[in-house]
Design an enzyme around this catalytic site. Structure first.
Site, short mmCIF file in Angstrom:
data_model
loop_
_atom_site.label_atom_id
_atom_site.label_comp_id
_atom_site.label_asym_id
_atom_site.label_seq_id
_atom_site.Cartn_x
_atom_site.Cartn_y
_atom_site.Cartn_z
N GLU A 8 0.82 -1.22 0.00
CA GLU A 8 0.00 0.00 0.00
C GLU A 8 0.84 1.26 0.00
O GLU A 8 0.44 2.28 -0.56
CB GLU A 8 -0.94 0.01 1.20
CG GLU A 8 -1.98 1.10 1.15
CD GLU A 8 -3.21 0.80 1.99
OE1 GLU A 8 -3.86 1.75 2.43
OE2 GLU A 8 -3.52 -0.38 2.20
N ASP A 104 -2.96 -3.11 3.12
CA ASP A 104 -3.48 -3.27 4.48
C ASP A 104 -4.56 -4.33 4.53
O ASP A 104 -5.44 -4.39 3.65
CB ASP A 104 -4.05 -1.94 4.99
CG ASP A 104 -2.95 -1.00 5.46
OD1 ASP A 104 -1.77 -1.40 5.43
OD2 ASP A 104 -3.28 0.13 5.86
N TYR A 304 -1.34 -4.53 13.94
CA TYR A 304 -2.15 -3.77 12.99
C TYR A 304 -3.03 -2.74 13.69
O TYR A 304 -3.80 -3.08 14.59
CB TYR A 304 -3.01 -4.73 12.17
CG TYR A 304 -3.80 -4.06 11.07
CD1 TYR A 304 -3.16 -3.61 9.92
CD2 TYR A 304 -5.17 -3.86 11.18
CE1 TYR A 304 -3.86 -2.99 8.90
CE2 TYR A 304 -5.88 -3.24 10.17
CZ TYR A 304 -5.23 -2.80 9.04
OH TYR A 304 -5.94 -2.18 8.03
#
Length: 684
Positions: A8, A104, A304
């Site tokens: 990303e 992601d 995360y």
């Protein structure tokens, strides 16, 4: 054959390339024997704008609304087109046999990569990397367990549905309001009900009427006792009762002992972390997310960030000791726990059924380097680490003593018997009172005032958004920032307030869009799409129908609107009035005609050019003879270019020149060094 990996961001691509041994760096990608790692820059594509579908949709007019494309289409973003072109060339290479989506691991990350692959008509096998931390170990394990991209088709469908819904509702209602009332009025599927929450709290405050009341308390050497039920009394009743009780004696008539256990809190999810960071440090939700993203991507020390879960999966049990050891040099409390390989005491944290896409925020196995952290990054990391350490510590235990006294008073005492995860609290000991014990004390009359509800802080708003199902952990910070930047909401000290413009907007749109019920229902349906329980086309059909109704109501409305930002200044291009608009670079005067692009600064631009007399920065103005500098303090003017070569150097320029000199490899005094010397002499 090589595998094309799409990350990303460039920073993530660099980390993946290092682990995958793709060490040959090019402008747009990293290459190795087995992998080519490239990156997006956030989104490289976006939904087409109305004028991309039909030319007549370019003009802002009520006659063309609602805008309903038969099929939502995408187009490249102009600024990132070179990166998209580079990925397209990589995808067509004959030595590329497959692709891995490494964006992601969430709904928006899925959209970023899938739009790229769809736009490029990529027809080779595609797999998905789904990891919750960016450590080398996590990356290697993730690539060892890649899953087919079709396993995430429902997630992609939910992302497409979200994007289409925001386009249909937001663009149509915003355009209808803007044209109808000739002002930039931004409405949206999630942002408008979020604004409504702040307004609803403000209305409660405005309707609140404070009332005075009185309470009685008994002051003793064992603490203050309150009347049972803590009744609110009027002054006459309170004074009468105080007089009666003042001469009374007090005896313990009953004793109740209760042991209270409190388990350590679960790890943070994103929303709770943003809430606590706002309360403790006044960080905005956006700032907390940015700091957390840095800890995750750059330092790789947390898992995360965009998670909505506080629980951990059972397979993480085997990694907890390693994570504890990694932080033992950073956190003194972790060192003895790591030394004896302490097990997790709060075992209820491991619950697969309560983990969605990602588990709670915890440290990774990467050893932190605190010297690299900024002060604010350290604050966020310490919050996450504190919750993590608590999982290895026992419960907090206290004993509560409740004494019923004669005359209706109740006295309470607390004894801390085990500090547990509240290790900074000292244990305390109290001497329990027995039935029949006599107490001495004085009765106090306390004047108090009922408290109005407090305005919503950003922390409170995040809690309300989560409770009402508005947005996701990944989007709530952006929603709040968008409301502030669009002038509908403002930060006032530590709380949020709706601006006059925002208050009017809430009156102009259908009440269904200002309350969270409809939007919460849509968010639930998006989750159902991700789970395969609802078809995307059925959801979009519902959104189209709702959009049509919302636009019709705006068209039919006869409500009045006052533009508080409209000035008496006139646009030189079309004759419309100019409107003030606040931006990061100061206040602009923007034409109120939506089809006119004229704007200018309201205030003169402050430059780095210094006044030769007072040495303060001068402003740039335009006159009949062209641009010129003016000092607002001395009224000295200088024509632009008239003093070329005599400009005073600032510290940044000095530092840059010195750095170039220090890097010069030529012997003796170089031409650059001579230039610097001359400039410095001139400066003096």
């Amino acid at each position: 054959m090589k595998i094309l990996v799409i990350a990303e961001k460039p920073s993530v691509a660099e980390s993946l390339a290092r682990v995958l041994k793709a060490n040959q760096k090019s402008r747009h990608y990293y290459s190795g024997d087995d992998y080519i790692v490239t990156w997006a820059l956030g989104h490289l594509l976006t939904l087409k704008m109305p004028e991309d579908y039909k030319r007549e949709w370019q003009e802002w007019s009520l006659d063309t609304l609602p805008l309903m494309p038969e099929k939502m289409q995408i187009k490249p973003l102009p600024k990132t087109r070179p990166q998209l072109k580079a990925i397209g060339e990589l995808a067509k290479r004959k030595d590329v046999g497959a692709a891995v989506i490494a964006t992601d691991a969430g709904r928006e990350g899925e959209l970023v990569a899938r739009w790229i692959l769809d736009y490029l008509h990529f027809d080779k096998p595609v797999k998905r990397l789904w990891i919750s931390s960016q450590t080398d170990k996590a990356v290697r394990e993730g690539f060892a367990h890649l899953r087919p991209s079709k396993d995430y088709d429902n997630l992609y469908a939910a992302a497409q549905a979200r994007s289409a819904a925001d386009w249909l509702v937001g663009l149509n209602v915003t355009r209808a309001l803007t044209v109808k009332y000739n002002d930039s009025l931004s409405a949206g599927r999630v942002q408008t009900p979020t604004l409504g929450l702040v307004a609803a709290q403000a209305e409660k405050i405005s309707k609140f009427k404070p009332e005075t009341y009185y309470t009685l308390s008994l002051q003793t050497k064992h603490g203050d006792a309150q009347l049972s039920g803590n009744p609110h009394l009027d002054l006459v009743s309170a004074q009468k009762q105080q007089k009666q009780l003042q001469a009374a004696s007090y005896q313990v008539t009953a004793v109740k002992e209760k042991s209270k256990h409190q388990k350590a809190p679960l790890p943070y999810d994103l929303t709770e972390l943003q809430k606590d960071a706002n309360q403790r440090f006044q960080f905005s939700a956006k700032k907390t997310l940015n700091l957390l993203q840095t800890l995750y991507e750059r330092y790789k020390v947390v898992t995360y960030p965009r998670t909505d879960s506080k629980y951990l999966t059972t397979d993480l049990q085997a990694t907890m000791t390693e994570r504890l050891a990694a932080v033992s040099r950073y956190e003194p409390l972790a060192k003895p726990l790591a030394g004896r390989k302490a097990p997790v005491v709060q075992k209820h944290v491991f619950n697969d059924a309560k983990v969605t896409d990602h588990y709670g925020l915890i440290p990774t196995e990467q050893m932190p380097q605190p010297e690299l952290f900024s002060s604010d990054e350290k604050k966020i990391y310490d919050m996450i680490l504190g919750r993590f350490i608590g999982l290895f510590l026992p419960d907090y235990i206290e004993t509560q003593f409740t004494y019923q006294l004669s005359q209706g008073f109740v006295l309470k005492q607390t004894q801390v018997t085990q500090a547990g995860f509240k290790y900074d609290l000292a244990t305390t000991t109290v001497t329990p009172l027995k039935v029949g014990a006599q107490l001495q004390g004085s009765v106090n009359l306390n004047k108090q005032l009922t408290q109005a509800p407090k305005p919503l802080s950003e922390a409170n708003l995040l809690v309300q958004m989560e409770k009402k199902g508005l947005g996701t952990p990944a989007t709530r910070a952006e929603i709040i920032e968008k409301l502030v930047n669009s002038g509908l909401m403002e930060r006032v000290g530590t709380h949020l307030a709706v601006t006059p413009k925002g208050q009017q907007l809430l009156k102009l749109v259908n009440p269904r869009l200002t309350t969270p019920d409809l939007t919460a229902k849509w968010e639930q349906q998006l989750e159902q799409i991700a789970q395969g329980k609802l078809q995307k086309r059925d959801f979009i059909a519902q959104i189209r129908h709702a959009t049509t109704d919302l636009v019709k109501e705006v068209k039919r409305s006869s409500a009045d609107y006052k533009d508080f930002n409209l000035t008496m200044k006139v646009c030189p291009k079309c004759g419309s009035k100019l409107r003030e608009k606040s931006t990061r670079n100061g206040v602009l005067l923007v034409c109120s005609n939506q089809n006119c692009d004229y704007y200018r600064r309201r205030d003169p631009k402050v430059t780095n050019h210094r006044c030769p007399q007072c040495h303060k920065k001068m402003v740039l103005l335009s006159g009949e003879k062209g641009d010129y500098f003016k000092c607002t303090h001395c009224n000295i003017t200088e024509k632009v270019g008239a003093v070329k070569g005599k400009k005073r150097m600032n510290k940044h320029e000095e530092r840059r020149l010195l750095q170039k000199v220090n890097q010069d490899d030529e012997p003796g005094e170089s031409a650059l060094a001579q230039a610097l010397k001359a400039a410095m002499e001139q400066k003096d």
